[in-house]
Design a protein around this motif. Structure first.
Motif, PDB file in Angstrom:
ATOM      1  N   SER A 193       0.831  -1.200   0.000  1.00  0.00           N
ATOM      2  CA  SER A 193       0.000   0.000   0.000  1.00  0.00           C
ATOM      3  C   SER A 193       0.868   1.254   0.000  1.00  0.00           C
ATOM      4  O   SER A 193       0.610   2.208  -0.750  1.00  0.00           O
ATOM      5  N   ARG A 194       1.910   1.271   0.819  1.00  0.00           N
ATOM      6  CA  ARG A 194       2.818   2.428   0.850  1.00  0.00           C
ATOM      7  C   ARG A 194       3.544   2.575  -0.481  1.00  0.00           C
ATOM      8  O   ARG A 194       3.711   3.677  -0.988  1.00  0.00           O
ATOM      9  N   CYS A 195       3.957   1.452  -1.069  1.00  0.00           N
ATOM     10  CA  CYS A 195       4.642   1.502  -2.370  1.00  0.00           C
ATOM     11  C   CYS A 195       3.718   1.999  -3.473  1.00  0.00           C
ATOM     12  O   CYS A 195       4.154   2.729  -4.373  1.00  0.00           O
ATOM     13  N   SER A 196       2.453   1.623  -3.412  1.00  0.00           N
ATOM     14  CA  SER A 196       1.535   2.007  -4.493  1.00  0.00           C
ATOM     15  C   SER A 196       1.171   3.490  -4.466  1.00  0.00           C
ATOM     16  O   SER A 196       0.561   3.995  -5.403  1.00  0.00           O
ATOM     17  N   ALA A 197       1.586   4.198  -3.429  1.00  0.00           N
ATOM     18  CA  ALA A 197       1.370   5.639  -3.387  1.00  0.00           C
ATOM     19  C   ALA A 197       2.312   6.374  -4.339  1.00  0.00           C
ATOM     20  O   ALA A 197       2.105   7.541  -4.645  1.00  0.00           O
ATOM     21  N   ILE A 207      -1.506  -9.072  -4.645  1.00  0.00           N
ATOM     22  CA  ILE A 207      -1.846  -7.878  -3.859  1.00  0.00           C
ATOM     23  C   ILE A 207      -1.584  -6.626  -4.697  1.00  0.00           C
ATOM     24  O   ILE A 207      -2.419  -5.719  -4.757  1.00  0.00           O
ATOM     25  N   ILE A 208      -0.429  -6.589  -5.363  1.00  0.00           N
ATOM     26  CA  ILE A 208      -0.092  -5.434  -6.197  1.00  0.00           C
ATOM     27  C   ILE A 208      -1.118  -5.283  -7.314  1.00  0.00           C
ATOM     28  O   ILE A 208      -1.595  -4.175  -7.585  1.00  0.00           O
ATOM     29  N   LYS A 209      -1.487  -6.387  -7.942  1.00  0.00           N
ATOM     30  CA  LYS A 209      -2.442  -6.330  -9.047  1.00  0.00           C
ATOM     31  C   LYS A 209      -3.786  -5.778  -8.584  1.00  0.00           C
ATOM     32  O   LYS A 209      -4.461  -5.065  -9.324  1.00  0.00           O
ATOM     33  N   GLU A 210      -4.177  -6.086  -7.340  1.00  0.00           N
ATOM     34  CA  GLU A 210      -5.434  -5.582  -6.780  1.00  0.00           C
ATOM     35  C   GLU A 210      -5.430  -4.068  -6.595  1.00  0.00           C
ATOM     36  O   GLU A 210      -6.461  -3.430  -6.766  1.00  0.00           O
ATOM     37  N   ILE A 211      -4.288  -3.510  -6.198  1.00  0.00           N
ATOM     38  CA  ILE A 211      -4.296  -2.113  -5.762  1.00  0.00           C
ATOM     39  C   ILE A 211      -3.488  -1.165  -6.639  1.00  0.00           C
ATOM     40  O   ILE A 211      -3.481   0.029  -6.375  1.00  0.00           O
ATOM     41  N   ILE A 212      -2.850  -1.671  -7.681  1.00  0.00           N
ATOM     42  CA  ILE A 212      -2.027  -0.789  -8.514  1.00  0.00           C
ATOM     43  C   ILE A 212      -2.924   0.250  -9.198  1.00  0.00           C
ATOM     44  O   ILE A 212      -3.942  -0.094  -9.802  1.00  0.00           O
ATOM     45  N   PRO A 213      -2.571   1.511  -9.077  1.00  0.00           N
ATOM     46  CA  PRO A 213      -3.356   2.546  -9.757  1.00  0.00           C
ATOM     47  C   PRO A 213      -3.309   2.354 -11.277  1.00  0.00           C
ATOM     48  O   PRO A 213      -2.286   1.978 -11.835  1.00  0.00           O
ATOM     49  N   SER A 214      -4.405   2.613 -11.937  1.00  0.00           N
ATOM     50  CA  SER A 214      -4.507   2.378 -13.382  1.00  0.00           C
ATOM     51  C   SER A 214      -3.553   3.254 -14.186  1.00  0.00           C
ATOM     52  O   SER A 214      -3.194   2.905 -15.303  1.00  0.00           O
ATOM     53  N   TRP A 215      -3.129   4.383 -13.640  1.00  0.00           N
ATOM     54  CA  TRP A 215      -2.241   5.278 -14.382  1.00  0.00           C
ATOM     55  C   TRP A 215      -0.771   4.879 -14.260  1.00  0.00           C
ATOM     56  O   TRP A 215       0.074   5.477 -14.896  1.00  0.00           O
ATOM     57  N   PHE A 216      -0.438   3.874 -13.440  1.00  0.00           N
ATOM     58  CA  PHE A 216       0.933   3.382 -13.385  1.00  0.00           C
ATOM     59  C   PHE A 216       1.158   2.539 -14.627  1.00  0.00           C
ATOM     60  O   PHE A 216       0.611   1.444 -14.742  1.00  0.00           O
ATOM     61  N   SER A 217       1.945   3.034 -15.554  1.00  0.00           N
ATOM     62  CA  SER A 217       2.046   2.383 -16.854  1.00  0.00           C
ATOM     63  C   SER A 217       3.454   1.936 -17.227  1.00  0.00           C
ATOM     64  O   SER A 217       3.687   1.543 -18.357  1.00  0.00           O
ATOM     65  N   ASP A 218       4.387   1.997 -16.291  1.00  0.00           N
ATOM     66  CA  ASP A 218       5.753   1.620 -16.612  1.00  0.00           C
ATOM     67  C   ASP A 218       5.820   0.163 -17.094  1.00  0.00           C
ATOM     68  O   ASP A 218       5.097  -0.704 -16.599  1.00  0.00           O
TER      69      ASP A 218
END
Length: 169
Positions: A105-109, A146-157
């Protein structure tokens, strides 16, 4: 960014700082210094910024050494410090699943922090696959879910595509 030295010199200085801080490899369940160097090198070879490469190299320093947050903050600039902290597990959280969710969660910020976490998990996954460690392979897959569940859609790398393809198939 440190304008007076190259990214290669900056990474080499970080390696010189990092490696002596790790305990004797015979006391560890995996070669953690080598893992940290591989993560930083992967990020460097894929043209990420100096801050991302340094934080990738240093991502386990708080968890696996006696380096304090204060020492890290004194040695590196705020962006590197923040990226390392985002990638550091909060060991005050007893439940492993909850601790992992907190870290992810902290990383996905921050897309940069999540890039480092994905490089970290990919390296751990490859290491565990080479050793047929099914428990740790499943742990990497769990983190990926977990990452796939919460990754913001605009993270496109591109790393996210590579990460999900490798770990989740």
């Amino acid at each position: 960014m440190n304008q007076s030295i190259s990214i290669e010199e900056s990474l080499e200085n970080a390696i010189r700082f990092l490696v002596p801080k790790f305990p004797d490899a015979r006391e560890l369940i995996k070669p953690t210094a080598f893992h940290s160097i591989r993560v930083g090198t992967y990020l460097y070879e894929n043209w990420y910024s100096e801050a991302i490469c340094l934080a990738g190299l240093l991502h386990d320093i708080i968890e696996d050494t006696n380096v304090t947050k204060e020492e890290l903050k004194e040695k590196y600039w705020e962006e590197v410090y923040d990226l390392v902290l985002a990638n550091t597990k909060n060991m005050d959280i007893a439940d492993k699943e909850e601790r992992n969710r907190d870290m992810i969660s902290r990383c996905s910020a921050s897309e940069e922090a999540l890039i480092i976490k994905c490089a970290d998990i990919m390296d751990n996954y490859k290491y565990r696959v080479r050793r047929w460690n099914t428990k740790e392979i499943e742990n990497a897959k769990s983190l990926a879910r977990i990452i796939k569940e919460i990754i913001p859609s605009w993270f496109s790398d591109k790393i996210f595509w590579d990460f999900f393809t490798l770990v989740l198939g």
